[in-house]
Motif scaffolding. Structure first.
Motif, PDB file in Angstrom:
ATOM      1  N   ALA A  22      37.664  28.447  55.475  1.00 35.80           N
ATOM      2  CA  ALA A  22      39.340  29.143  56.272  1.00 35.80           C
ATOM      3  C   ALA A  22      39.354  29.997  54.530  1.00 35.80           C
ATOM      4  O   ALA A  22      38.934  29.935  53.449  1.00 35.80           O
ATOM      5  CB  ALA A  22      39.803  27.310  55.448  1.00 35.80           C
ATOM      6  N   GLN A  23      40.767  30.244  54.495  1.00 33.53           N
ATOM      7  CA  GLN A  23      41.316  31.283  53.478  1.00 33.53           C
ATOM      8  C   GLN A  23      41.005  30.252  52.524  1.00 33.53           C
ATOM      9  O   GLN A  23      41.461  30.162  52.240  1.00 33.53           O
ATOM     10  CB  GLN A  23      42.462  31.733  54.126  1.00 33.53           C
ATOM     11  N   LEU A  24      40.331  31.405  51.043  1.00 38.43           N
ATOM     12  CA  LEU A  24      40.250  30.669  50.332  1.00 38.43           C
ATOM     13  C   LEU A  24      41.500  30.900  49.109  1.00 38.43           C
ATOM     14  O   LEU A  24      42.105  32.162  49.436  1.00 38.43           O
ATOM     15  CB  LEU A  24      39.257  31.436  49.178  1.00 38.43           C
ATOM     16  N   ASP A  26      43.241  32.222  45.661  1.00 40.58           N
ATOM     17  CA  ASP A  26      42.270  33.246  44.367  1.00 40.58           C
ATOM     18  C   ASP A  26      41.818  32.071  43.173  1.00 40.58           C
ATOM     19  O   ASP A  26      40.535  32.610  43.235  1.00 40.58           O
ATOM     20  CB  ASP A  26      43.439  33.127  43.187  1.00 40.58           C
ATOM     21  N   SER A  27      41.983  31.127  43.017  1.00 42.57           N
ATOM     22  CA  SER A  27      40.946  30.185  42.002  1.00 42.57           C
ATOM     23  C   SER A  27      39.612  29.412  42.655  1.00 42.57           C
ATOM     24  O   SER A  27      38.496  29.466  42.541  1.00 42.57           O
ATOM     25  CB  SER A  27      42.123  29.331  41.418  1.00 42.57           C
ATOM     26  N   GLU A  28      40.362  29.515  43.988  1.00 43.92           N
ATOM     27  CA  GLU A  28      38.837  28.620  44.838  1.00 43.92           C
ATOM     28  C   GLU A  28      38.289  29.769  44.952  1.00 43.92           C
ATOM     29  O   GLU A  28      36.644  29.659  44.935  1.00 43.92           O
ATOM     30  CB  GLU A  28      39.307  28.131  45.863  1.00 43.92           C
ATOM     31  N   ALA A  29      38.093  31.320  45.110  1.00 53.38           N
ATOM     32  CA  ALA A  29      37.613  32.410  45.034  1.00 53.38           C
ATOM     33  C   ALA A  29      36.894  32.604  43.663  1.00 53.38           C
ATOM     34  O   ALA A  29      35.375  32.828  43.687  1.00 53.38           O
ATOM     35  CB  ALA A  29      38.242  33.676  45.572  1.00 53.38           C
ATOM     36  N   MET A  30      37.625  32.552  42.506  1.00 49.97           N
ATOM     37  CA  MET A  30      37.025  32.580  41.185  1.00 49.97           C
ATOM     38  C   MET A  30      35.845  31.747  41.194  1.00 49.97           C
ATOM     39  O   MET A  30      34.951  31.813  40.955  1.00 49.97           O
ATOM     40  CB  MET A  30      38.470  32.632  40.330  1.00 49.97           C
ATOM     41  N   LEU A  77      33.920  33.770  50.817  1.00 48.91           N
ATOM     42  CA  LEU A  77      33.879  35.118  50.194  1.00 48.91           C
ATOM     43  C   LEU A  77      34.050  37.019  50.808  1.00 48.91           C
ATOM     44  O   LEU A  77      35.043  37.568  50.521  1.00 48.91           O
ATOM     45  CB  LEU A  77      32.993  34.910  49.471  1.00 48.91           C
ATOM     46  N   ASN A  78      33.499  36.946  51.740  1.00 53.75           N
ATOM     47  CA  ASN A  78      33.934  37.465  52.663  1.00 53.75           C
ATOM     48  C   ASN A  78      35.179  38.003  52.577  1.00 53.75           C
ATOM     49  O   ASN A  78      35.779  38.853  53.436  1.00 53.75           O
ATOM     50  CB  ASN A  78      32.246  38.380  53.693  1.00 53.75           C
ATOM     51  N   ALA A  79      34.979  37.242  54.207  1.00 51.01           N
ATOM     52  CA  ALA A  79      36.732  36.568  53.971  1.00 51.01           C
ATOM     53  C   ALA A  79      37.002  37.397  53.804  1.00 51.01           C
ATOM     54  O   ALA A  79      38.716  37.929  53.698  1.00 51.01           O
ATOM     55  CB  ALA A  79      36.898  35.700  55.405  1.00 51.01           C
ATOM     56  N   LYS A  87      34.634  43.967  47.614  1.00 50.41           N
ATOM     57  CA  LYS A  87      33.987  43.906  48.993  1.00 50.41           C
ATOM     58  C   LYS A  87      32.348  45.049  49.523  1.00 50.41           C
ATOM     59  O   LYS A  87      31.455  44.588  49.721  1.00 50.41           O
ATOM     60  CB  LYS A  87      35.180  44.898  50.190  1.00 50.41           C
ATOM     61  N   ALA A  88      32.529  46.031  48.255  1.00 49.41           N
ATOM     62  CA  ALA A  88      31.154  46.571  48.266  1.00 49.41           C
ATOM     63  C   ALA A  88      30.270  45.767  47.312  1.00 49.41           C
ATOM     64  O   ALA A  88      29.244  45.610  47.221  1.00 49.41           O
ATOM     65  CB  ALA A  88      31.591  47.504  46.896  1.00 49.41           C
ATOM     66  N   ALA A  89      30.914  44.813  45.822  1.00 45.96           N
ATOM     67  CA  ALA A  89      30.114  44.185  45.273  1.00 45.96           C
ATOM     68  C   ALA A  89      29.128  43.085  46.155  1.00 45.96           C
ATOM     69  O   ALA A  89      28.097  42.535  46.471  1.00 45.96           O
ATOM     70  CB  ALA A  89      30.214  43.265  44.342  1.00 45.96           C
TER      71      ALA A  89
END
Length: 254
Positions: A22-24, A26-30, A77-79, A87-89
């Protein structure tokens, strides 16, 4: 320091659960981006344990779980990726992960261990870049650098030495990993002991860390104790998760 430790502790607890596609937030993605670095170290540690015949059942189980977790986190993370730099990283991680997964899931081979370690170091650097780009994107919220998983790096480096893998600068990398974790633990202790439960958990973590350091010192005197190190570092990681739970409870009460 409070903000730094909050991110550090949340990241520790995140490692015990599989990420959702599911969409992360910001804090979850970090936190997830930081944890990918830890997972890259855990996988090669488990590969080395299997090759050296150290706690084989535990190593096989951890390896499978960690491969699945890294792959699922990468997809999440890609999503999430909110800008071209991130995206490049992530695309660089994807390319290395395709090779690394094949290497890490193959039957352990001492002759291949140095090459696998080299790939893991590339993956570590690339996941660091993702974390850096994420911090740049998120600004102040992402400014605190996530440094979880040093216990896994220490165990991985120890296993390289124990299995006598000819990899460069292992002693210097071990010294840095030990120093980094000492800093992390010191900053955690500096947060204080608002209750006896947290004080006791901090004492247990410090005790496990002392036990780990003794095992490392034993190797430096030509007495390798890989089982001791892998058990003690896993125990130490669990102690940090316990501290995570306790501090999270304090934050919920605020």
């Amino acid at each position: 320091m409070k903000k730094y430790l909050s991110i550090f502790l949340l990241a520790c607890s995140t490692l015990v659960s599989m990420p959702s596609l599911a969409q992360l937030s910001d804090s979850e993605a970090m936190n997830m981006a930081g944890l990918q670095r830890s997972l890259s170290q855990r996988m090669v540690k488990n590969y080395l344990m299997l090759g050296a015949d150290v706690r084989v059942d535990a190593a096989q189980r951890q390896l499978q779980e960690t491969v699945e977790r890294f792959d699922a986190s990468q997809k999440a993370l890609n999503a999430y990726a909110p800008n071209p730099a991130i995206k490049a990283a992530l695309a660089q991680v994807d390319a290395t992960w395709a090779t690394y997964r094949q290497q890490i899931e193959a039957k352990p081979d001492h002759a291949q261990a140095a090459a696998i370690f080299s790939t893991s170091e590339t993956l570590l650097q690339q996941t660091q870049t993702v974390s850096d780009e994420m911090a740049r994107h998120l600004g102040e919220m992402g400014a605190a650098v996530n440094r979880t998983g040093q216990t896994q790096r220490i165990a991985m480096l120890y296993m390289l030495k124990s299995w006598k893998v000819p990899a460069p600068d292992i002693d210097a990398k071990m010294d840095k990993a030990v120093s980094d974790f000492e800093t992390i633990l010191g900053e955690l202790e500096a947060r204080g002991t608002p209750n006896e439960e947290i004080a006791a958990a901090q004492r247990r973590a410090r005790a496990h860390w002392g036990f780990t350091l003794k095992g490392i010192d034993m190797h430096n005197t030509q007495s390798s104790v890989p089982t001791v190190i892998t058990v003690s570092t896993d125990s130490l990681f669990r102690q940090l998760n316990e501290l995570t739970r306790l501090y999270a409870g304090l934050q919920a009460d605020e």
